[in-house]
Scaffold this motif. Structure first.
Motif, PDB file in Angstrom:
ATOM      1  N   LEU A  79     146.426 -72.614  50.474  1.00 55.85           N
ATOM      2  CA  LEU A  79     146.039 -72.617  48.654  1.00 55.85           C
ATOM      3  C   LEU A  79     147.678 -71.989  48.431  1.00 55.85           C
ATOM      4  O   LEU A  79     148.768 -71.511  48.865  1.00 55.85           O
ATOM      5  CB  LEU A  79     145.673 -70.813  49.724  1.00 55.85           C
ATOM      6  CG  LEU A  79     143.833 -71.207  49.907  1.00 55.85           C
ATOM      7  CD1 LEU A  79     142.942 -69.796  49.167  1.00 55.85           C
ATOM      8  CD2 LEU A  79     142.822 -71.866  49.345  1.00 55.85           C
ATOM      9  N   TYR A  80     147.550 -72.186  47.033  1.00 56.35           N
ATOM     10  CA  TYR A  80     149.362 -72.050  46.440  1.00 56.35           C
ATOM     11  C   TYR A  80     149.133 -71.539  44.750  1.00 56.35           C
ATOM     12  O   TYR A  80     147.535 -71.874  44.504  1.00 56.35           O
ATOM     13  CB  TYR A  80     149.570 -73.612  46.367  1.00 56.35           C
ATOM     14  CG  TYR A  80     149.154 -74.427  45.766  1.00 56.35           C
ATOM     15  CD1 TYR A  80     149.496 -74.856  44.520  1.00 56.35           C
ATOM     16  CD2 TYR A  80     148.731 -75.264  46.849  1.00 56.35           C
ATOM     17  CE1 TYR A  80     149.230 -76.301  43.663  1.00 56.35           C
ATOM     18  CE2 TYR A  80     148.017 -76.703  46.046  1.00 56.35           C
ATOM     19  CZ  TYR A  80     148.298 -77.243  44.407  1.00 56.35           C
ATOM     20  OH  TYR A  80     147.810 -77.874  43.391  1.00 56.35           O
ATOM     21  N   LEU A  81     150.025 -70.681  44.536  1.00 55.82           N
ATOM     22  CA  LEU A  81     149.400 -71.084  42.494  1.00 55.82           C
ATOM     23  C   LEU A  81     150.778 -70.758  42.713  1.00 55.82           C
ATOM     24  O   LEU A  81     151.914 -70.060  43.434  1.00 55.82           O
ATOM     25  CB  LEU A  81     149.060 -68.789  42.756  1.00 55.82           C
ATOM     26  CG  LEU A  81     148.992 -68.857  40.957  1.00 55.82           C
ATOM     27  CD1 LEU A  81     148.669 -69.492  40.145  1.00 55.82           C
ATOM     28  CD2 LEU A  81     149.027 -66.737  41.536  1.00 55.82           C
ATOM     29  N   ARG A  82     151.634 -70.753  41.647  1.00 50.93           N
ATOM     30  CA  ARG A  82     153.018 -71.066  40.691  1.00 50.93           C
ATOM     31  C   ARG A  82     152.769 -70.477  39.071  1.00 50.93           C
ATOM     32  O   ARG A  82     151.566 -71.371  38.646  1.00 50.93           O
ATOM     33  CB  ARG A  82     153.822 -72.374  40.997  1.00 50.93           C
ATOM     34  CG  ARG A  82     152.990 -73.155  40.811  1.00 50.93           C
ATOM     35  CD  ARG A  82     153.557 -75.012  40.691  1.00 50.93           C
ATOM     36  NE  ARG A  82     153.494 -75.701  40.392  1.00 50.93           N
ATOM     37  CZ  ARG A  82     152.779 -76.590  41.195  1.00 50.93           C
ATOM     38  NH1 ARG A  82     152.066 -76.230  41.622  1.00 50.93           N
ATOM     39  NH2 ARG A  82     152.210 -77.609  40.260  1.00 50.93           N
ATOM     40  N   ASN A  83     153.008 -69.774  38.766  1.00 51.44           N
ATOM     41  CA  ASN A  83     153.902 -69.324  37.260  1.00 51.44           C
ATOM     42  C   ASN A  83     154.725 -69.256  37.040  1.00 51.44           C
ATOM     43  O   ASN A  83     155.430 -68.311  38.128  1.00 51.44           O
ATOM     44  CB  ASN A  83     152.438 -68.605  37.364  1.00 51.44           C
ATOM     45  CG  ASN A  83     151.821 -68.875  35.884  1.00 51.44           C
ATOM     46  OD1 ASN A  83     151.944 -69.835  35.289  1.00 51.44           O
ATOM     47  ND2 ASN A  83     150.901 -67.582  35.097  1.00 51.44           N
ATOM     48  N   ASN A  84     155.011 -69.123  35.480  1.00 46.10           N
ATOM     49  CA  ASN A  84     156.219 -68.526  34.918  1.00 46.10           C
ATOM     50  C   ASN A  84     155.995 -67.845  34.372  1.00 46.10           C
ATOM     51  O   ASN A  84     155.078 -67.839  32.491  1.00 46.10           O
ATOM     52  CB  ASN A  84     156.837 -69.553  34.401  1.00 46.10           C
ATOM     53  CG  ASN A  84     158.448 -68.865  33.991  1.00 46.10           C
ATOM     54  OD1 ASN A  84     158.376 -67.483  33.397  1.00 46.10           O
ATOM     55  ND2 ASN A  84     158.863 -69.568  33.150  1.00 46.10           N
ATOM     56  N   LEU A  85     155.250 -66.470  33.633  1.00 44.24           N
ATOM     57  CA  LEU A  85     154.648 -65.661  33.134  1.00 44.24           C
ATOM     58  C   LEU A  85     155.730 -65.266  31.535  1.00 44.24           C
ATOM     59  O   LEU A  85     156.959 -64.261  32.458  1.00 44.24           O
ATOM     60  CB  LEU A  85     154.340 -63.778  33.734  1.00 44.24           C
ATOM     61  CG  LEU A  85     153.304 -64.313  34.979  1.00 44.24           C
ATOM     62  CD1 LEU A  85     153.062 -62.712  35.665  1.00 44.24           C
ATOM     63  CD2 LEU A  85     151.937 -64.805  34.534  1.00 44.24           C
ATOM     64  N   PHE A  86     155.321 -65.552  30.500  1.00 45.42           N
ATOM     65  CA  PHE A  86     156.073 -65.008  29.439  1.00 45.42           C
ATOM     66  C   PHE A  86     157.712 -65.739  29.442  1.00 45.42           C
ATOM     67  O   PHE A  86     158.046 -65.131  29.323  1.00 45.42           O
ATOM     68  CB  PHE A  86     156.169 -63.125  29.432  1.00 45.42           C
ATOM     69  CG  PHE A  86     154.478 -62.762  29.911  1.00 45.42           C
ATOM     70  CD1 PHE A  86     152.817 -62.887  28.945  1.00 45.42           C
ATOM     71  CD2 PHE A  86     154.193 -61.980  30.584  1.00 45.42           C
ATOM     72  CE1 PHE A  86     152.404 -62.207  29.018  1.00 45.42           C
ATOM     73  CE2 PHE A  86     153.404 -61.163  30.909  1.00 45.42           C
ATOM     74  CZ  PHE A  86     152.149 -61.269  30.382  1.00 45.42           C
ATOM     75  N   ASP A  87     157.516 -66.561  30.123  1.00 41.64           N
ATOM     76  CA  ASP A  87     159.165 -67.382  30.802  1.00 41.64           C
ATOM     77  C   ASP A  87     159.962 -66.248  31.068  1.00 41.64           C
ATOM     78  O   ASP A  87     160.950 -66.122  30.740  1.00 41.64           O
ATOM     79  CB  ASP A  87     159.203 -67.673  28.978  1.00 41.64           C
ATOM     80  CG  ASP A  87     158.559 -68.989  28.255  1.00 41.64           C
ATOM     81  OD1 ASP A  87     157.873 -70.232  29.132  1.00 41.64           O
ATOM     82  OD2 ASP A  87     158.260 -69.532  27.448  1.00 41.64           O
ATOM     83  N   LYS A  88     159.945 -65.239  31.386  1.00 43.06           N
ATOM     84  CA  LYS A  88     160.371 -64.426  32.305  1.00 43.06           C
ATOM     85  C   LYS A  88     159.927 -64.207  33.851  1.00 43.06           C
ATOM     86  O   LYS A  88     160.855 -63.631  34.591  1.00 43.06           O
ATOM     87  CB  LYS A  88     160.158 -63.119  31.240  1.00 43.06           C
ATOM     88  CG  LYS A  88     160.867 -63.139  30.318  1.00 43.06           C
ATOM     89  CD  LYS A  88     162.504 -63.141  30.519  1.00 43.06           C
ATOM     90  CE  LYS A  88     162.740 -63.732  29.101  1.00 43.06           C
ATOM     91  NZ  LYS A  88     164.697 -63.595  29.106  1.00 43.06           N
ATOM     92  N   ILE A  89     158.557 -64.490  33.992  1.00 44.98           N
ATOM     93  CA  ILE A  89     158.919 -63.797  35.661  1.00 44.98           C
ATOM     94  C   ILE A  89     157.922 -65.266  36.523  1.00 44.98           C
ATOM     95  O   ILE A  89     157.238 -66.059  36.102  1.00 44.98           O
ATOM     96  CB  ILE A  89     157.604 -63.249  35.609  1.00 44.98           C
ATOM     97  CG1 ILE A  89     158.102 -61.207  34.540  1.00 44.98           C
ATOM     98  CG2 ILE A  89     157.214 -62.303  37.231  1.00 44.98           C
ATOM     99  CD1 ILE A  89     156.405 -60.447  34.366  1.00 44.98           C
ATOM    100  N   ASN A  90     159.197 -65.212  37.194  1.00 46.85           N
ATOM    101  CA  ASN A  90     158.498 -66.582  38.253  1.00 46.85           C
ATOM    102  C   ASN A  90     157.943 -65.563  39.084  1.00 46.85           C
ATOM    103  O   ASN A  90     158.088 -65.263  40.209  1.00 46.85           O
ATOM    104  CB  ASN A  90     160.335 -66.891  38.631  1.00 46.85           C
ATOM    105  CG  ASN A  90     160.359 -67.900  37.449  1.00 46.85           C
ATOM    106  OD1 ASN A  90     159.879 -68.699  36.645  1.00 46.85           O
ATOM    107  ND2 ASN A  90     162.049 -68.018  37.705  1.00 46.85           N
ATOM    108  N   LEU A  91     156.277 -66.599  39.701  1.00 49.56           N
ATOM    109  CA  LEU A  91     155.446 -66.160  40.739  1.00 49.56           C
ATOM    110  C   LEU A  91     155.364 -67.333  41.554  1.00 49.56           C
ATOM    111  O   LEU A  91     154.904 -68.349  41.358  1.00 49.56           O
ATOM    112  CB  LEU A  91     154.416 -65.641  39.720  1.00 49.56           C
ATOM    113  CG  LEU A  91     152.946 -65.548  40.960  1.00 49.56           C
ATOM    114  CD1 LEU A  91     153.313 -64.334  41.519  1.00 49.56           C
ATOM    115  CD2 LEU A  91     151.630 -65.040  39.994  1.00 49.56           C
TER     116      LEU A  91
END
Length: 797
Positions: free
Chosen positions: A579-591
């Motif tokens: 399983l995987y998840l990648r995201n960039n929240l509000f262009d500030k937080i890399n997850l």
């Protein structure tokens, strides 16, 4: 014009040019009989100077109250003059220019401050300046803010050359509680020729510790650039007989080499070597980052690509070591050879579209490795040779690109692959009934394992839109992949089952595990592979946007899963699901998050049982056996001067991406981490960055008595804040949640003083705790003119 005296007087913004001489002044008088030109400044009604007289001749520039220059003899005399040579500004009450290169100054003032009334300088009554070479003065004393200091030197010698020149490297004074008083950085710099130079420097302490470094660098434009550093370190803490007495000898070797790609097209050579004794880093004072650097690696690589031929060759030597365990691994050499995909059925001359069989491609890639391992503290030649092993791996992929079907919505990709490994040893496990443990035996020889696999894969993309409002909607993109692969088992002879503990538990293991290349599976596989990748984005029209254009906002950049189902397996048909998840929240937080999901029940050793999690008692969907989460973010204020900030970023990007600077890049980064207060950007009022990582996994205990969960969690932080426009406070550190300790922490205070800088670095946590106080000019010309105070405290855990 004055006819009788033959003089010409010019008023206003005058400009006079004669050969290489240019003169600008508000008032100019030219005497035609003597060929003397006199230029004067202008003042307002309050007596303040409005405009100066400016004189330039080639690289010489003067700004003065009054200038007299003889065009015939090329000599000049000026009053209250400021001239600049390189980074040095020379102020003079009377300045006499005797030719194009030599100038004499009466009652002069040396400084690197660019103000008309400089903050500091060196006062001397007589000075001789030779352009781009040297300035020599009589008795000299320093002044700060116009206040003379009662410190005199009999003469001053100021090198003005922009080129390299040999000379002594001045040391700085340091105090270390465990090593005593010390001089750090004492040495000599020598220019060998236009392409080579070298530094020999070191540290010496009163209790007997010392270190020496030899650091040559070389560069040839459009060809290559590199540097080497070899260091010896003798560490002694306290005295013999003391219970805390410690003595150690260690070394370090670093080499960085980069070649310009234009020098030899198709061929490249690079080196990045970082090797040392396992105790070297922990004994370096005043460098918290280096004290905790336990992983070192090196690589020397030669590669060649044949022009107009599909061949590629790579030969490399690699090294890695763990300073915590003392294990050093050497790979010498590593050879890789590959043949790019060839299309044997492709026509030499195309006529129309390609036929399907012309897309059939075949390639090859192979590697050959030698490896040896040893403990740094127990090295002998016999032990080293006993650990030498070699191996090779060959892969022959065959692919076919079929035309898209269903209007291009679905793409089919069949493939065939043959792989083979050669190994020089195998590992045999046996149960020792007497000692109730597992014994390991290594058998030398030649062992060959191979595998063939057939497969076909299909992928497509599906789109769905959910309308929230008239001008706002959410778009969901799904990219499913499915494939089928068949791989017969050809490796059963390399598998065995043994008893592993007193309870009678058994384990099936591979005899080739732990070798240069792992063997292949012992189960015939006819698997269906599957995967699903998703992303969500919002399409909306901003309320205050007059253009009427829609904008996109990524809600989730990607999430999904991958797995397989083996139709031919007797047990464990369904593989673990990734399983995987990648995201960039509000262009500030890399997850970034990953997890390994097992659909089976857990056995006594922590592995997978033969029953699915939803079978038998205690039903569930499955269990997470490993996972990781990483978060990172950074914030900073807007720059005070955007143009200046843009220029700085462009220059930094240019240097970081330019291969010519590759040799010095790591050393500069290390120095910046060690002395953060010297690299404060006062154009950015505040900045902050934070990263967090968490990892866990389940694994069997070394004695096979059960299983355990290994976890790791840590955070790194870095921040900078301007208390005032001239004062800045910054800090960085590393916190380990498992040990619940702040492993490293460094705090820095900086003061902007125009042409000077003040820096205070404090490290209250770590193996070496220290503080450093420095006041120094910004100019590189006077980089050794500084006040430095350093104290170190060794605090072993």
């Amino acid at each position: 014009m004055k006819i009788k005296t033959k003089k010409i007087i010019l008023h206003g913004k005058t400009k006079t040019e004669y050969q290489t001489v240019t003169l600008e002044a508000p008032t100019v008088e030219i005497d035609q009989q003597t060929q003397i030109l006199t230029a004067m400044h202008s003042k307002d009604s309050a007596g303040n100077i409005v405009s100066d007289a400016k004189f330039s001749d080639k690289d010489q520039n003067f700004t003065s109250d009054t200038i007299k220059f003889n065009f015939k003899t090329q000599k000049g005399l000026t009053k209250n003059t400021i001239t600049q040579t390189g980074e040095m500004f020379v102020h003079g009450e009377v300045v006499k220019k005797v030719d194009s290169a030599v100038t004499y100054v009466k009652r002069g003032y040396f400084t690197t401050c660019n103000l008309d009334e400089p903050h500091f300088g060196f006062r001397a009554n007589k000075i001789k300046v030779i352009n781009d070479k040297v300035a020599v003065s009589g008795p000299t004393h320093p002044e700060f803010e116009g206040v003379p200091l009662p410190v005199y030197i009999p003469f001053g010698f100021f090198p003005l050359s922009n080129n390299r020149h040999s000379g002594l490297l001045p040391p700085q004074f340091a105090t270390n509680d465990q090593m005593g008083l010390g001089l750090e950085g004492l040495g000599y710099y020598h220019v060998v020729n236009d392409y080579w130079d070298a530094k020999l420097y070191g540290n010496v302490y009163s209790y007997g510790s010392w270190s020496a470094n030899f650091n040559p660098t070389y560069q040839k434009r459009y060809r290559y650039r590199g540097s080497l550093n070899f260091g010896l370190q003798r560490t002694k803490r306290n005295f013999k007989g003391d219970p805390d007495y410690y003595s150690n000898n260690s070394y370090t070797l670093t080499w960085s080499h980069s070649a310009d790609a234009r020098a030899r097209p198709g061929t490249s050579f690079s080196a990045n070597v970082n090797a040392s004794s396992t105790t070297y880093n922990r004994n370096v004072p005043n460098n918290a980052n280096l004290n905790f650097q336990n992983q070192l690696s090196s690589s020397i690589t030669y590669s060649k690509t044949w022009v107009d031929k599909p061949y590629n060759l790579t030969v490399s030597a690699n090294h890695n070591q763990n300073n915590q365990t003392g294990i050093v691994n050497l790979s010498l050499p590593d050879v890789g050879f590959s043949v790019s995909t060839l299309y044997p059925f492709q026509r030499k001359e195309f006529a129309g579209s390609k036929r399907w069989y012309e897309q059939l491609g075949i390639g090859y890639n192979g590697t050959f490795r030698n490896q040896a391992s040893f403990y740094d503290t127990a090295f002998t030649l016999n032990r080293f040779l006993d650990t030498v092993q070699w191996g090779a791996q060959h892969n022959i992929p065959i692919t076919l690109s079929l035309p898209p079907i269903m209007g291009g919505a679905i793409i089919l990709s069949p493939s065939i692959s043959y792989s083979q490994v050669w190994l020089a040893q195998q590992r045999t496990l046996t149960w020792n009934d007497t000692e109730q443990k597992v014994d390991t035996a290594i058998n030398k020889g030649f062992y060959l394992d191979h595998q063939v696999s057939f497969g076909v894969s299909m992928n497509t993309a599906l789109f769905g839109t959910f309308r929230l409002k008239k001008d706002k909607s959410i778009r969901h993109i799904i990219r499913p992949t499915i494939g089928f692969s068949y791989a017969p088992s050809l490796s059963r002879k390399y598998y065995d089952t043994i008893r592993v503990n007193a309870a009678g538990d058994s384990l099936t293991y591979s005899k080739l595990q732990g070798g240069m290349y792992g063997g292949y599976g012992n189960i015939t596989s006819g698997s269906i592979t599957f995967g699903l990748d998703n992303n969500l984005e919002m399409r909306y029209k901003p309320k205050n946007d007059s253009t009427g254009e829609y904008k996109k906002l990524r809600l989730i950049e990607g999430f999904g899963f991958n797995g397989s189902y083996n139709l031919l397996a007797k047990t464990h048909k369904l593989s673990n699901i990734s399983l995987y998840l990648r995201n960039n929240l509000f262009d500030k937080i890399n997850l970034n998050a990953t997890a390994n999901f097992s659909p089976y029940k857990r056995n006594r050793l922590g592995g997978d049982d033969t029953l699915y999690a939803w079978q038998g008692p205690n039903k569930s969907l499955g269990r997470i056996t490993a996972g990781s989460i990483s978060l990172s973010t950074s914030f900073q204020s807007k720059p005070k001067d955007p143009a200046k900030d843009k220029e700085k970023k462009e220059e930094m990007d240019k240097q970081m991406n330019d291969p010519i600077f590759a040799a010095d890049r790591q050393r500069l980064l290390d120095y910046m981490r060690q002395n953060p207060a010297e690299f404060v950007d006062f154009n950015i009022p505040w900045s902050f960055s934070l990263s967090f990582s968490f990892y866990f996994t389940e694994q069997a205990k070394p004695d096979y008595s059960g299983f355990e969960t290994i976890t790791s969690a840590s955070t790194n932080f870095n921040g900078s804040f301007s208390l005032t426009p001239k004062w800045n406070l910054s800090a960085n550190g590393y916190y380990d949640f498992r040990t619940k300790k702040l492993q490293t922490f460094t705090m820095s205070i900086s003061r902007e003083m125009h042409c000077w800088q003040l820096a205070i670095n404090v490290t209250p946590v770590g193996l070496f705790r220290f503080f450093n106080f420095t006041i120094s000019p910004k100019s590189g010309l006077l980089q050794d003119l500084k006040i430095n105070r350093t104290r170190s405290f060794y605090t072993p855990y």
